[in-house]
Each structure stands twice: as structure tokens, then as C-alpha cells.
Design a protein around this motif. Structure first.
Motif, PDB file in Angstrom:
ATOM      1  N   PHE A  43      25.821  40.536 -29.996  1.00 50.79           N
ATOM      2  CA  PHE A  43      26.763  41.490 -29.887  1.00 50.79           C
ATOM      3  C   PHE A  43      26.740  42.594 -31.207  1.00 50.79           C
ATOM      4  O   PHE A  43      27.140  43.467 -30.949  1.00 50.79           O
ATOM      5  N   LYS A  44      25.749  41.868 -32.051  1.00 54.41           N
ATOM      6  CA  LYS A  44      25.523  43.264 -33.197  1.00 54.41           C
ATOM      7  C   LYS A  44      25.050  44.063 -32.923  1.00 54.41           C
ATOM      8  O   LYS A  44      24.556  44.394 -32.525  1.00 54.41           O
ATOM      9  N   GLY A  45      26.232  45.150 -33.602  1.00 54.95           N
ATOM     10  CA  GLY A  45      25.968  46.447 -33.426  1.00 54.95           C
ATOM     11  C   GLY A  45      26.415  47.096 -32.374  1.00 54.95           C
ATOM     12  O   GLY A  45      26.218  48.189 -32.082  1.00 54.95           O
ATOM     13  N   LEU A  46      27.286  45.832 -31.258  1.00 55.68           N
ATOM     14  CA  LEU A  46      27.341  46.918 -29.385  1.00 55.68           C
ATOM     15  C   LEU A  46      28.132  47.523 -30.197  1.00 55.68           C
ATOM     16  O   LEU A  46      29.679  47.643 -30.159  1.00 55.68           O
ATOM     17  N   ASP A  47      29.070  48.721 -29.284  1.00 53.34           N
ATOM     18  CA  ASP A  47      29.586  49.154 -28.890  1.00 53.34           C
ATOM     19  C   ASP A  47      30.576  47.963 -27.314  1.00 53.34           C
ATOM     20  O   ASP A  47      30.150  48.787 -26.918  1.00 53.34           O
ATOM     21  N   ILE A  48      32.086  48.313 -28.174  1.00 53.14           N
ATOM     22  CA  ILE A  48      32.872  48.572 -26.849  1.00 53.14           C
ATOM     23  C   ILE A  48      33.414  49.029 -25.910  1.00 53.14           C
ATOM     24  O   ILE A  48      34.482  49.922 -26.527  1.00 53.14           O
ATOM     25  N   ILE A  49      33.022  50.174 -25.239  1.00 52.38           N
ATOM     26  CA  ILE A  49      34.067  50.992 -24.256  1.00 52.38           C
ATOM     27  C   ILE A  49      34.636  50.718 -23.435  1.00 52.38           C
ATOM     28  O   ILE A  49      34.782  51.555 -23.246  1.00 52.38           O
ATOM     29  N   SER A  50      33.805  49.837 -23.044  1.00 51.19           N
ATOM     30  CA  SER A  50      34.733  49.412 -21.627  1.00 51.19           C
ATOM     31  C   SER A  50      33.826  47.853 -21.319  1.00 51.19           C
ATOM     32  O   SER A  50      33.090  47.345 -21.548  1.00 51.19           O
ATOM     33  N   THR A  51      34.508  47.198 -20.328  1.00 53.90           N
ATOM     34  CA  THR A  51      34.598  46.245 -20.074  1.00 53.90           C
ATOM     35  C   THR A  51      33.684  45.506 -18.528  1.00 53.90           C
ATOM     36  O   THR A  51      33.304  44.376 -18.244  1.00 53.90           O
ATOM     37  N   ARG A  52      33.564  46.577 -17.821  1.00 53.85           N
ATOM     38  CA  ARG A  52      32.272  46.587 -17.437  1.00 53.85           C
ATOM     39  C   ARG A  52      30.950  46.047 -17.432  1.00 53.85           C
ATOM     40  O   ARG A  52      30.516  45.681 -16.840  1.00 53.85           O
ATOM     41  N   ILE A  53      30.672  46.627 -18.879  1.00 49.29           N
ATOM     42  CA  ILE A  53      29.352  45.941 -18.498  1.00 49.29           C
ATOM     43  C   ILE A  53      29.118  45.235 -19.567  1.00 49.29           C
ATOM     44  O   ILE A  53      28.305  44.708 -19.790  1.00 49.29           O
ATOM     45  N   LEU A  54      30.364  44.111 -19.756  1.00 48.46           N
ATOM     46  CA  LEU A  54      30.492  43.547 -20.448  1.00 48.46           C
ATOM     47  C   LEU A  54      30.403  41.762 -19.425  1.00 48.46           C
ATOM     48  O   LEU A  54      30.720  42.154 -18.416  1.00 48.46           O
ATOM     49  N   THR A  55      29.274  40.660 -19.416  1.00 46.70           N
ATOM     50  CA  THR A  55      29.496  39.424 -19.282  1.00 46.70           C
ATOM     51  C   THR A  55      30.442  38.720 -18.416  1.00 46.70           C
ATOM     52  O   THR A  55      31.027  38.400 -19.686  1.00 46.70           O
ATOM     53  N   LYS A  56      30.641  38.608 -17.635  1.00 45.72           N
ATOM     54  CA  LYS A  56      31.884  36.839 -17.755  1.00 45.72           C
ATOM     55  C   LYS A  56      30.963  35.341 -19.292  1.00 45.72           C
ATOM     56  O   LYS A  56      32.050  35.176 -19.945  1.00 45.72           O
ATOM     57  N   SER A  57      29.402  35.406 -19.463  1.00 46.29           N
ATOM     58  CA  SER A  57      29.806  34.444 -20.369  1.00 46.29           C
ATOM     59  C   SER A  57      30.182  35.276 -21.924  1.00 46.29           C
ATOM     60  O   SER A  57      30.842  34.722 -23.092  1.00 46.29           O
TER      61      SER A  57
END
Ligand code: CP
Length: 317
Positions: A4-18
Motif C-alpha cells: 500500500f505504501k505510496g498507493l493513491d486511493i482514487i477508486s475501489t475498482r482497482i483494489l483487490t478483495k485481499s
């Protein structure tokens, strides 16, 4: 799992279930620390830049609370009128971001334009957290909503979740559909036909484990639900004042009688505020029942936003 380090949280679409379950695990540990009164200094010396180009009570204050609970500091504005990002000589969003990122370690931004968070992420060196961009997405709201379901029901898989209201232009609904779409659950999409979920998001759900069914009548769908998630009619999303007034007349309003016809352990959620020109969209009598979870969402939001800040800043692996 991707760090997660440095990750932009722009959308939930790109996040995986894990990744979503990882956020939940960290949020739960944050929740426990808050409950025990443990002092957390994970982000001591770090600064959150909080840029709100649109009004907010919950998102802005819970991000500020989360950062301060982790020992960090906050700078920013709650109203662009007090900044150089407003008016006839407003600087570009890009120049505002280039400036603010030199003062801080992470930026949270709410903006009326759908592409604003993505534009900010495109140029910023620090992580960008989307606090709502136009009618596009509100991913941290959806994460705290999904977390509320997970905490209150103990799982996501196997549930029937009703999404009730304006799915056309409510950004939190879009992010929640993407977030829940990754689980093996059923979504009941309840809205007037004009306000139904876009075909793009329905196609996304079709390619993921969740199933969906559409309804126009909330009373018909309520008895099937384990979770009822309600949102108000988005005035900014209406095509005209006339359309807004017309839709408001038939827009779903939740009463205690309606809830009593649901499952005994039905939980009722709302992203809030729940007020419109006709009053409270969820009747006040529901507040006193064990069904009402909308203010628990508010409580959980601090732990979820603490988790997100600690993860994107690399304080937790
Ligand atoms: N749920 C939500 O986004 O509330 P605010 O507009 O008060 O931030």
C-alpha cells in the motif's frame, strides 16, 4: 499482495478483495487501540494536506481526527474561497497540488470534477486519497461502509445487500458497488428507473463474484435484505430543478413500519446527511432501534481512515 505504501486511493475498482480485507484487519486493530485509549504515534512528524473544494462534515473531520489520532498533523482548507484555487484568477488544480505536496506527506482531496483526484494523482509524488470527485467515486466512504457491514454482520459473503436510492450520480454508491462486487453476495439495486446504476458498473459486477437484481419498489425488496444502504437524491446530479423536484416526490423514504417488515436482524445504513427538502429520508423513529447503523458508520470511519493513512504512508506493511 501489492504494497500500500505510496498507493493513491482514487477508486475501489482497482483494489483487490485481499487488499480490502487487509484494510479491514488494520482498521480493526485501530478500532481496538481507540477503544483501549492506546496512544498511537505511527504518523508522528507526518502531515496530511486536506483540500476540500466542496462542503463536508464527516469525510473531512474524520480524516483530520484519524491523522491526529495517529500523532500526525493536518493543514489545508475546508473551502477553496480562502485559497488561490478559487475565482477568476484561480490557479490550476495541478499547481495547487504541486504546491501543497511540498508541505505534506499525503493529500486528501474532494472536488466537484469527476477527474480531479486522478489528475492530482497524475502529478503528485505523495499519495492522493479521493474524498469524492464529482459524480464519480468516493472510495474511502465505500471502504468504511463495507467495513461497517463486515463488523456488524461478521462477513460479506452470503449477504443480501440493498442499495437504495440515487445510483446514477451518488459517488459513494459507485464505489460501494465496486467494493462489494468482489464478494460472493447479492446486491438488490433499488431506484427509480431514471436513477439506476450505470451499465458500466453493472457490467463490472457481472464479471465479478457478486450477483445483482433490480427493483423500483423498496417495500418489495426490503424483506429480502440483510443490509439496507440508503442514499439521498443527489441534487447536483439532477438534470434540472424540475427533474429534481419530480424525482423527490417518488424517491424512497424509509419508515419504521417498512423496517419492521424486514428481517429481524436487518441493518440500515446511510452515507449521511439524510436530510432533503422533504425532511429526514430515514425517519427519526428508526434511530432508536438496533437496525440503525448510520451513526456507527461515522464511528467506524475514523478507524478505516487511520488504517488507510498508516498503510499508504508505509507505517504499517
Ligand atoms: N458521507 C459523506 O461524505 O459525508 P460528508 O459530505 O459530510 O463528508
Amino acid at each position: 499482495m501489492v504494497s500500500f505504501k505510496g498507493l493513491d486511493i482514487i477508486s475501489t475498482r482497482i483494489l483487490t478483495k485481499s487488499q480490502i480485507l487487509k484494510i479491514f484487519d488494520v482498521a480493526k486493530s485501530m478500532e481496538m487501540a481507540l477503544h483501549l485509549g492506546t496512544s498511537l504515534k505511527l504518523l508522528e512528524g507526518k502531515i496530511l494536506g486536506s483540500l476540500f473544494f466542496q462542503p463536508s462534515t464527516r469525510t473531512r473531520l474524520s480524516f483530520e481526527s484519524a491523522m491526529q489520532r495517529l500523532g500526525g498533523g493536518v493543514i489545508g482548507f475546508a473551502n477553496p474561497r480562502v485559497s488561490r484555487a478559487y475565482g477568476s484568477r484561480a490557479e490550476t488544480l495541478e499547481d495547487t497540488i504541486r504546491t501543497v505536496e511540498r508541505y505534506c506527506d499525503v493529500i486528501v482531496i474532494r472536488h466537484p470534477e469527476s477527474s480531479a483526484a486522478q489528475r492530482a494523482a497524475g502529478i503528485a509524488q505523495v499519495p492522493i486519497l479521493n474524498a469524492g470527485d464529482g459524480a464519480n467515486e468516493h472510495p474511502t466512504q465505500a471502504l468504511l461502509d463495507a467495513y461497517t457491514i463486515w463488523r456488524e454482520k461478521g462477513r460479506l459473503d452470503g449477504l443480501t445487500v440493498g442499495l437504495v436510492g440515487d445510483m446514477r450520480s451518488t459517488r459513494a454508491m459507485h464505489s460501494l458497488a465496486y467494493a462489494l462486487g468482489k464478494s460472493d453476495l447479492k446486491l438488490l439495486l433499488v431506484s427509480p428507473p431514471e436513477l439506476s446504476l450505470s451499465s458500466e458498473i453493472k457490467e463490472y459486477i457481472d464479471k465479478n463474484p457478486a450477483k445483482f437484481e433490480e427493483f423500483t419498489n423498496v417495500e418489495q425488496a426490503t424483506p429480502l435484505m440483510d443490509v439496507m444502504y440508503v442514499t439521498r437524491l443527489n441534487k447536483e446530479g439532477a438534470e434540472s430543478e424540475e427533474e429534481y423536484k419530480r424525482l423527490l416526490q417518488t424517491y424512497p423514504r424509509i419508515t419504521l413500519d417498512m423496517i419492521k417488515k424486514g428481517k429481524p436482524d436487518l441493518i440500515v445504513m446511510h452515507d449521511l446527511p439524510r436530510t432533503d427538502e422533504l425532511g429526514l429520508q430515514i425517519a427519526a423513529e428508526v434511530d432508536k432501534t438496533p437496525h440503525a447503523k448510520y451513526f456507527d458508520q461515522v464511528k467506524y470511519s475514523v478507524a478505516v481512515r487511520m488504517a488507510l493513512l498508516a498503510l499508504v504512508l508505509g507505517a504499517i506493511e
